[in-house]
Every structure is written in C-alpha cells, then in structure tokens.
Design an enzyme around this catalytic site. Structure first.
Site, short mmCIF file in Angstrom:
data_model
loop_
_atom_site.label_atom_id
_atom_site.label_comp_id
_atom_site.label_asym_id
_atom_site.label_seq_id
_atom_site.Cartn_x
_atom_site.Cartn_y
_atom_site.Cartn_z
N SER A 145 32.36 34.48 45.57
CA SER A 145 33.19 34.50 46.78
C SER A 145 33.47 33.07 47.26
CB SER A 145 32.50 35.34 47.87
OG SER A 145 33.36 35.55 48.96
N ASP A 309 39.16 44.50 44.06
CA ASP A 309 38.95 43.43 45.04
C ASP A 309 40.26 43.12 45.76
OD1 ASP A 309 38.30 41.15 46.48
OD2 ASP A 309 37.15 40.26 44.84
N HIS A 342 35.44 43.66 46.76
CA HIS A 342 34.95 42.28 46.75
C HIS A 342 33.43 42.22 46.69
CE1 HIS A 342 35.14 38.00 47.41
NE2 HIS A 342 34.30 38.10 48.41
#
Length: 365
Positions: A145, A309, A342
C-alpha cells in the site's frame, strides 16, 4: 511490545523535502531475526498509512502484529534467515515524530506547524535508520500500500540501496479515484466541530469526523464482491430508531470505525494521507534526468495486486512492472484472484504467503 520497541534518533536537524525541519526527531522501530556478519540479510518493511512498527509478535507472550501471518520463524518472511526491520512512519502517531509530537522549541504539539510531509521524507528517514544499523545495502525492500509507494520514493533517492523489492497493492502514483476518497476523508476530519483547527483534545476529539473517514476508507479497502458473500440481506434486523443501523454491512462499518477512531491522531492522518496523494513516481520515471531509469540497480522485483482492488487497481501494478522491466530488472507481476480488495494482503493469508514465500526462497542464500 514495549520491550522490543527501539528508538532511532534522526539527525538534528532533519530537513524535509518541501522545506522546514524538525529537531530531536525519532523513529520508533522493531526488528526480528539476527543481522548476519556481513549484514547482507536485511529486509526493510515500509508500512501502510495506519500501520505501525509492530508488524509481528516477538514471542508467545507478545501481542500479534498487523502482518503476523507473514513474518516469523518458518513463515514467508522467515526470521531464521532474514533480519527484518519495520518502523512507524515519520509523521505518524505510533512512536515516531509527527504532528502530535511535542515541538522541542515550546513543548506543545506541532499540529500544523509540522513541516509538509512527503513519502520521500519517510523513505529518507528509513534509510538513515538502516544505515545507523550498519546496513550499506538492503537485500530486500518490502512495501504494501503506502509502503509500496514509499519504496519507490526510496529507490528514487537511493537507487542502489536495495537489491530486491516486493511491492504490494501499490503503484507509482494515486489514481484520481483514490485521491477523491482520501480527499473526502480529510474533509470529514477537518469539518468535525471538535477538530477546532487542530486544537482538539482527548475530551473534545473529532470523533464523528474520524468515524466517517474510516467508513469511507473501508468502502475502498474491501470489495463489493466480498461483501456480497459476507452480508446477505436476510441478516438485516429491525433498527432501534428510524434510520438507525439495520443492515449487516452497516454494523460492519460502524464496528471498524469505532475500533479506529481513538487509535490514530487526526492530524497525522491528514499528513500521511496527503503525502500519498502528493507522491508522483511518474515524475522520477519519465523526467529527462530520470533517476529511476538512469541509476536504478534493482536485481529483481515481485509486484503483486488484486483484481478487486479499487484503491490501487491492477493497471498500476502492470505500469510499475513495465517500468522496472525497462531498466532491466527481472520482474514477476502477479494479479491475484483475491476478493478482499485492497486489504487482501492482510487477510488472504494463503495467496500472499505463497507469492512472497516463493519469491524470497528463490533469492540467494
């Protein structure tokens, strides 16, 4: 956890990329495993926005870390082999110096007097930490991330500092949808009546703004595909009052918001969120004096994404893999079938363990 938390003193003063500096700054960090004699087995983990240095426990009596399944003896990031380092990001509220830390000039929290923070600053502080441990080059750089973007910010400034990289659920820059999400989160915090231009207190905390920000975030962290399986409409219940919580997905959002609201400082959230939106790896990749293209010496990279995602869609991982391949980096790009969006790297243990384990096992012993 406190017994394993260490503090690295940043140089006095530490200068920021967009101007300004801090004095007496520190990074809170933890390590796992042993650094070998030639210091060639170091693996640095750069965190996501709200994560801290406690990526994994240090024993049975310690609390689990945010990536517990991934790190430890015999796991994918095997601490029998690797010396693992993880720091709370500069600017966070998890032990490292950030906007809620006291300014040594007056003893009061920096608040908005904290210098403008960039991912380049976070990367720079992380390299200084590693260098203080005598590590001249990382064997592997790992970033999920925000950490994946920070990894690219690190390589843009120190293009030979890592031999290998694992970049997860990230990209060279935030797409407009992701920036829009974070913009709404920042707005909800700032407009909370208790935010008071940053002069809030524990007694007058911007609770509603933080809760709403977290709920907005949860919409982008997971996927509609997963929620369709988890929250059948048949589970809805009668609300306690008109327009109160009725559907299971509402309870889910409320639960996660309540868990988060007092665990993260609002201004730190603003600073880190903005740093993500400011970062543009494309500027490094495609400028006439591209550091990434001219000087990057990365032997190999694993780039992982998830088809569900929303924050960092697969095209961003494909774009990153293409860039790395263009500078003769051996790249393996994997887009998983994980349905958790995600956050898949946090919860899809089997898939991500296999990906990371296979990659690291193929690196030199």
């Amino acid at each position: 956890m406190a017994n394993y938390l260490k503090l690295f003193k940043l140089p006095d003063s530490f200068n920021f990329r967009r101007g300004g500096h801090i004095k007496q700054g520190v990074l809170a960090y933890e390590t796992w495993g042993e650094l070998n004699a030639d210091k060639s087995n170091a693996l640095l983990i750069l965190t996501g926005l709200s994560a801290d240095s406690h990526a994994a426990s240090h024993g049975e009596k310690d609390t689990d870390g945010w990536w517990e399944y991934m790190i430890g003896p015999g796991t994918a990031i095997d601490t029998n082999r690797w010396f693992v380092i993880c720091a709370s990001s500069l600017g966070s509220c998890k032990g490292s110096t950030g906007p809620c830390s006291p300014n040594p000039d007056n003893g009061q929290p920096y608040r908005f007097d904290f210098p403008d923070l960039t991912l380049e600053d976070i990367a720079k502080s992380s390299v200084l930490l590693c260098q203080s441990l005598g590590i001249e080059q990382l064997e592997c750089l790992v970033g999920p991330s925000m950490g994946g973007m920070t990894a690219m910010a690190l390589l843009a400034q120190y293009p030979t500092y890592a031999r290998h990289m694992i970049n997860i659920a990230s990209g060279l820059a935030s797409p407009p949808f992701s920036t829009a999400i974070r913009s709404l989160q920042r707005e909800s915090i700032i407009k909370d009546v208790n935010f008071n231009k940053g002069y809030y207190s524990a007694q007058q905390w911007p609770t509603e703004g933080m809760k709403f920000a977290r709920k907005i975030g949860m919409l982008s962290y997971r996927s509609a595909e997963e929620w369709r399986e988890r929250f059948p409409r048949s589970l809805k219940r009668a609300p306690n009052s008109p327009f109160d919580i009725e559907f299971p997905v509402e309870s889910y959002l409320e639960h996660h918001a309540n868990r988060f609201v007092h665990t993260f400082d609002p201004i730190s959230y603003l600073y880190l969120s903005r740093a993500m939106d400011w970062f543009d790896g494309n500027a490094y990749a495609h400028s006439e004096s591209s550091v990434l293209k001219a000087q990057l010496k990365l032997d190999s990279a694993l780039v992982i994404g998830a088809h569900t995602d929303l924050l960092f869609p697969p095209y961003l991982q494909e774009q990153l893999a293409k860039l790395l391949s263009s500078v003769k980096t051996e790249v393996n790009a994997i887009i998983t079938d994980s349905i958790q969006g995600h956050d898949a790297f946090l919860v899809d243990h089997t898939t991500f363990t296999d990906c990371v384990s296979d990659y690291l096992q193929n690196l030199r012993s």
